[in-house]
Write an enzyme that holds these catalytic residues in place. Structure first.
Site, short mmCIF file in Angstrom:
data_model
loop_
_atom_site.label_atom_id
_atom_site.label_comp_id
_atom_site.label_asym_id
_atom_site.label_seq_id
_atom_site.Cartn_x
_atom_site.Cartn_y
_atom_site.Cartn_z
N ASP A 55 16.94 40.93 31.08
CA ASP A 55 16.38 41.88 32.05
C ASP A 55 17.32 42.02 33.25
O ASP A 55 16.97 42.63 34.26
CB ASP A 55 14.97 41.46 32.48
CG ASP A 55 14.91 40.09 33.15
OD1 ASP A 55 15.98 39.47 33.36
OD2 ASP A 55 13.80 39.64 33.47
N LEU A 84 16.33 35.83 31.54
CA LEU A 84 15.04 36.38 31.94
C LEU A 84 14.76 35.91 33.37
O LEU A 84 14.59 34.72 33.60
CB LEU A 84 13.97 35.87 30.98
CG LEU A 84 12.58 36.47 31.02
CD1 LEU A 84 12.62 37.95 30.69
CD2 LEU A 84 11.68 35.73 30.03
N HIS A 85 14.75 36.85 34.32
CA HIS A 85 14.55 36.40 35.69
C HIS A 85 13.89 37.41 36.62
O HIS A 85 13.46 37.06 37.71
CB HIS A 85 15.90 36.02 36.31
CG HIS A 85 16.70 37.21 36.76
ND1 HIS A 85 17.42 37.98 35.89
CD2 HIS A 85 16.86 37.75 37.99
CE1 HIS A 85 18.01 38.96 36.56
NE2 HIS A 85 17.69 38.84 37.83
N ARG A 86 13.81 38.69 36.24
CA ARG A 86 13.31 39.70 37.17
C ARG A 86 11.84 39.48 37.49
O ARG A 86 11.03 39.16 36.63
CB ARG A 86 13.52 41.11 36.63
CG ARG A 86 14.95 41.59 36.78
CD ARG A 86 15.07 43.08 36.51
NE ARG A 86 16.44 43.51 36.71
CZ ARG A 86 16.93 43.98 37.85
NH1 ARG A 86 16.14 44.08 38.90
NH2 ARG A 86 18.19 44.34 37.94
N ARG A 95 13.24 30.80 38.97
CA ARG A 95 12.00 31.58 39.08
C ARG A 95 11.24 31.56 37.75
O ARG A 95 10.02 31.42 37.72
CB ARG A 95 12.30 33.02 39.48
CG ARG A 95 11.04 33.91 39.52
CD ARG A 95 11.39 35.38 39.64
NE ARG A 95 11.89 35.70 40.94
CZ ARG A 95 12.95 36.47 41.18
NH1 ARG A 95 13.64 36.98 40.17
NH2 ARG A 95 13.33 36.73 42.41
#
Length: 354
Positions: free
Chosen positions: A276, A200-202, A235
Site C-alpha cells: 500500500d 502494509l502500513h497506510r 503501526r
C-alpha cells in the site's frame, strides 16, 4: 552561493534527500541545511537509513512524533519556522506528501521564503487520504513544482497553476534506484525462496480493523501457495497486536523493518510485490517486478494504465485471484516512465533558474 533548507521526516524522504544531498555537494552554486522533524524516529525507521545512504546528517532534529495529525503538523510548523528565521535560507525544499512536508511548506510560507516541492502534482483523487490534502496544499504554496511525470504536470495545469512554476524533472527515486543498486544486500534473516514481498502500513488500512483483517486473511491464503515476506511496520504491528493476531500460527514470514539497501535486495529477488506504499510501487517498476496495490486508488496512474501495477483493493478474493494470476506472468518492462536518472540535477537547475 545560495542556501537551501531541506525538510525531511519519513523514510521515503531520507532516500530522496540522500541523492539530493549528493547533487548539492557536486554543485558550486548551493549549500544545504537539513532539518529532520523526527516523524520516523526508531533505529530501523530513521538512523539505519542515514547510516546506509551516506546522507548528510541533519543539523536539526526536532524529535516530533507519535502525535495526532493536526497537533504534530502545527508543532512541526512552528519549530521549523523558528529555524528558518535563524538560518535565513534562500529556498526551502520539501519532498512528497507527509505531515513533515506540509509543516515545512507552511513554515516557508509563514516566513515568506520561496518553496520547492519535489514530487509535485501527484493526485490519488481520494480526499479521504490525509496525504492528498498534504500534497494539494503544498502544491498551492510552492513556487517551484518539480513533477516526476507528465501526468503530474497535467494535474497541476488542470488546477490552474501557472506553467512558469511547473518543471518536469523526472523522479528522484529513480536516481536512488540507479545509484544504490550495486550496494544492495540481503537482510540478516533467513528468507525462503522464491517469495512474494509485501508491505502494509497506510493508516486507511491499518486503522480500519475490518480492512486489516481482510488483508491479512488474503495474505494467509496466498502464503499457503507462495512464501510471503512482510517487513512489519510499527503501526501495523501495533494494530495487529490490538486484534490479538495469532502470529505464532501464521504462515506469513513476518520480519523486522529493514534498511533501504535490504529492501532493494528483496525487491530485486522477489517474484511479485504487494504493497500500500506509494514509493514501493515505483521501486517495483524500477526492479522490473509486477506490483499489486492494496488500495482502491494510486497516485502512479501511469503504472496501472501500462499494466505494471494492479489495483486490487481490500477484497480477499480479488487479492488472492490476482496474485496467483500475476505471479506466473513474465515481466516485460520496456517503458521509461520516470526520467533519465538525473532528476536531482534537473531540480537544482530549476532552482538556479528561479
Amino acid at each position: 552561493m545560495k542556501k537551501l533548507a531541506s525538510i525531511i521526516g519519513a523514510r521515503p524522504q531520507f532516500v530522496k534527500a540522500a541523492v539530493f544531498n549528493m547533487a548539492v555537494d557536486h554543485s558550486a552554486d548551493f549549500e544545504e541545511v537539513v532539518i529532520h522533524t523526527g516523524q520516523h524516529f526508531d533505529e530501523n525507521m530513521s538512523q539505519l537509513f542515514f547510516d546506509q545512504l551516506g546522507m548528510r546528517i541533519p543539523k536539526y532534529n526536532l524529535n516530533i512524533h507519535s502525535l495526532a495529525h493536526e497537533e504534530m503538523t502545527e508543532i512541526m510548523h512552528q519549530q521549523i519556522a523558528d529555524i528558518l528565521r535563524t538560518e535565513q535560507p534562500d529556498m526551502v525544499v520539501v519532498f512528497g506528501d507527509t505531515d513533515s512536508t506540509l509543516a515545512g511548506s507552511r513554515a516557508a510560507h509563514a516566513c515568506r521564503i520561496p518553496l520547492c516541492h519535489i514530487e509535485a502534482g501527484l493526485r490519488s483523487f481520494n480526499m479521504a487520504m490525509r496525504e492528498e490534502h498534504n500534497r494539494m496544499e503544498t502544491d498551492k504554496l510552492s513556487d517551484i513544482l518539480c513533477c516526476p511525470t507528465e501526468v503530474a504536470v497535467q494535474n497541476l495545469s488542470k488546477e490552474g497553476i501557472s506553467p512558469e512554476h511547473i518543471f518536469l524533472t523526472g523522479d528522484i527515486m529513480k536516481d536512488a534506484a540507479v545509484h544504490y543498486k550495486p550496494l544492495t544486500k540481503p537482510p540478516a534473516v533467513d528468507i525462503p525462496e522464491p517469495f512474494i514481498l509485501c508491505t502494509l502500513h497506510r493508516a486507511e488500512n491499518t486503522d480500519r480493523p475490518e480492512v486489516l483483517r481482510q488483508l491479512l486473511h488474503a495474505l494467509e491464503e496466498i502464503s499457503r501457495h507462495h512464501a510471503v515476506i512482510l517487513p512489519l511496520h510499527p503501526r501495523t504491528r501495533q494494530a495487529l497486536y490490538a486484534q490479538n493476531y495469532p502470529f505464532a500460527q501464521s504462515s506469513i514470514h513476518f520480519i523486522e523493518p529493514v534498511g533501504y539497501l535490504e529492501m532493494q535486495y528483496l525487491l530485486h529477488h522477489c517474484q511479485l510485490v504487494m504493497t500500500d506504499s506509494g514509493g514501493l510501487q515505483k521501486e517495483a517498476y524500477f526492479a522490473h517486478k509486477h506490483c499489486l496495490t492494496l488500495r482502491e486508488e494510486t497516485e502512479w496512474t501511469e503504472l496501472v494504465s501500462r499494466g505494471y501495477n494492479h489495483l486490487v483493493g481490500h477484497q480477499v478474493n480479488d487479492i488472492v485471484t490476482t496474485t496467483l494470476k500475476m505471479i506466473s506472468i513474465p515481466a516485460d518492462f520496456m517503458d521509461d516512465l520516470y526520467g533519465d536518472g538525473h532528476s536531482a540535477q534537473h531540480i537544482l537547475e530549476a532552482i538556479k533558474g528561479w
